[in-house]
Design an enzyme around this catalytic site. Structure first.
Site, PDB file in Angstrom:
ATOM      1  N   SER A  37       0.857  -1.173   0.000  1.00 36.75           N
ATOM      2  CA  SER A  37       0.000   0.000   0.000  1.00 36.75           C
ATOM      3  C   SER A  37       0.903   1.236   0.000  1.00 36.75           C
ATOM      4  CB  SER A  37      -0.938  -0.026   1.211  1.00 36.75           C
ATOM      5  OG  SER A  37      -0.198   0.020   2.412  1.00 36.75           O
ATOM      6  N   SER A 106       4.303  -6.213   2.099  1.00 31.13           N
ATOM      7  CA  SER A 106       3.516  -5.456   3.061  1.00 31.13           C
ATOM      8  C   SER A 106       2.037  -5.841   2.973  1.00 31.13           C
ATOM      9  CB  SER A 106       3.746  -3.958   2.834  1.00 31.13           C
ATOM     10  OG  SER A 106       3.298  -3.188   3.910  1.00 31.13           O
ATOM     11  N   ASP A 228      12.909  -1.430   9.774  1.00 34.81           N
ATOM     12  CA  ASP A 228      11.621  -1.121   9.151  1.00 34.81           C
ATOM     13  C   ASP A 228      10.811  -0.202  10.064  1.00 34.81           C
ATOM     14  OD1 ASP A 228       9.073  -1.143   7.952  1.00 34.81           O
ATOM     15  OD2 ASP A 228       9.298  -3.215   7.285  1.00 34.81           O
ATOM     16  N   HIS A 256      11.798  -0.723   4.974  1.00 34.16           N
ATOM     17  CA  HIS A 256      10.607  -1.433   4.522  1.00 34.16           C
ATOM     18  C   HIS A 256      10.728  -1.940   3.090  1.00 34.16           C
ATOM     19  CE1 HIS A 256       6.465  -2.625   4.944  1.00 34.16           C
ATOM     20  NE2 HIS A 256       6.064  -1.874   3.935  1.00 34.16           N
TER      21      HIS A 256
END
Length: 278
Positions: A37, A106, A228, A256
């Site tokens: 996202s 993710s 992250d 991330h």
């Protein structure tokens, strides 16, 4: 890429009554890449460097999931993990793919887990990157994504939370994601995925429950950046502990974006994980 243009428009397939944008490269056992996202996310912005690197060994398919990228938007749809799972299966059906490997980044990792739990026969092996598990609190990175309003400056600021080394945030990447964030409905789709941050105090969030991931028996490689700031590394550790056939690789000095920050290692590990099944 098969005549695709640089804005991320690829081929189109009808799936779940949505004209679904997707990219398709290479030959061999199919690997489906599921994007995350965040502002300006799409299959193209998430995977454009990864796709050709994997396509020398596999058929690589990267769709824009419902509510994201250039896939058709239906304002009557209620976006949730069940809908995204159905959309994923509909894409596989439309492309005639009985069983695939999955790479989930993710949010795409959460979808990988949900789909594998509900439709286990459709999936072979899984790679998860920066994937949430069970309960956690909204991080500054997720909050920045929810609050984003389109501009190049705001995009660059929002992206500061994602990598360990800000040098990863190139002008090209900012422009790619900024342009994708201008697609009508892009930010609305993101906000339907995330809950609205509380004005004060912490905002609780939930990844896939441990009780669900514990039933996902597919051989799984869990990749997570130690630094992250979007999905805490403890989530990756919890996943690896909870899944019966999981292995964990933690990257130091990495945020991330494992596929960008540790590109060569990611490609090598993914190929090795999928190689035995190809």
């Amino acid at each position: 890429m098969n005549g695709e243009v640089e804005d991320g428009r690829g081929k189109t397939v009808q799936a779940l009554d949505l004209a679904t944008n997707y990219h398709d490269m290479g030959d061999g056992f199919p690997v489906v890449l599921l994007h995350g996202s965040g502002p300006g996310v799409s299959a193209w912005t998430n995977w454009k460097r990864v796709m050709p690197a994997l396509a020398d060994s596999f058929r690589v398919i990267a769709p824009d999931l419902a509510g994201f990228g250039y896939t058709e938007r239906n304002p009557e749809l209620h976006y949730d993990i069940k809908l995204w799972s159905k959309h994923l299966i509909a894409i596989l059906d439309a492309l005639g793919l009985e069983k695939v490997n999955l790479v989930g980044n993710s949010f795409g990792g959460s979808l990988s887990l949900a789909a594998a739990a509900r439709f286990p026969e459709r999936f072979n092996r899984i790679v998860l990157m920066g994937t949430p598990c069970d309960k956690f609190t909204m991080t500054p990175g997720l909050r920045a994504g929810w609050n984003y309003t389109p501009s190049r400056e705001n995009m660059r600021e929002a992206m500061q939370h994602f990598p360990f080394d800000p040098a990863c945030i190139t002008d090209e990447l900012v422009e790619d994601r900024y342009q994708a964030s201008l697609i009508p409905g892009a930010q609305e789709g993101l906000r339907k995925l995330l809950v609205k941050p509380n004005d004060e105090g912490e905002t609780p969030l939930s990844g896939m429950p441990v009780a669900v991931v514990g039933n996902v028996v597919h051989p799984t490689l869990v990749l997570h950046g130690r630094e992250d700031m979007v999905i805490p590394v403890e989530m990756g550790i919890l996943l690896a502990r909870s899944m019966p056939n999981a292995e964990l690789h933690m990257f130091g000095r990495c945020g991330h974006w494992v596929q960008a920050e540790r590109f060569d290692a990611f490609i090598r590990l993914a190929k090795a994980h999928f190689g035995a099944a190809a």
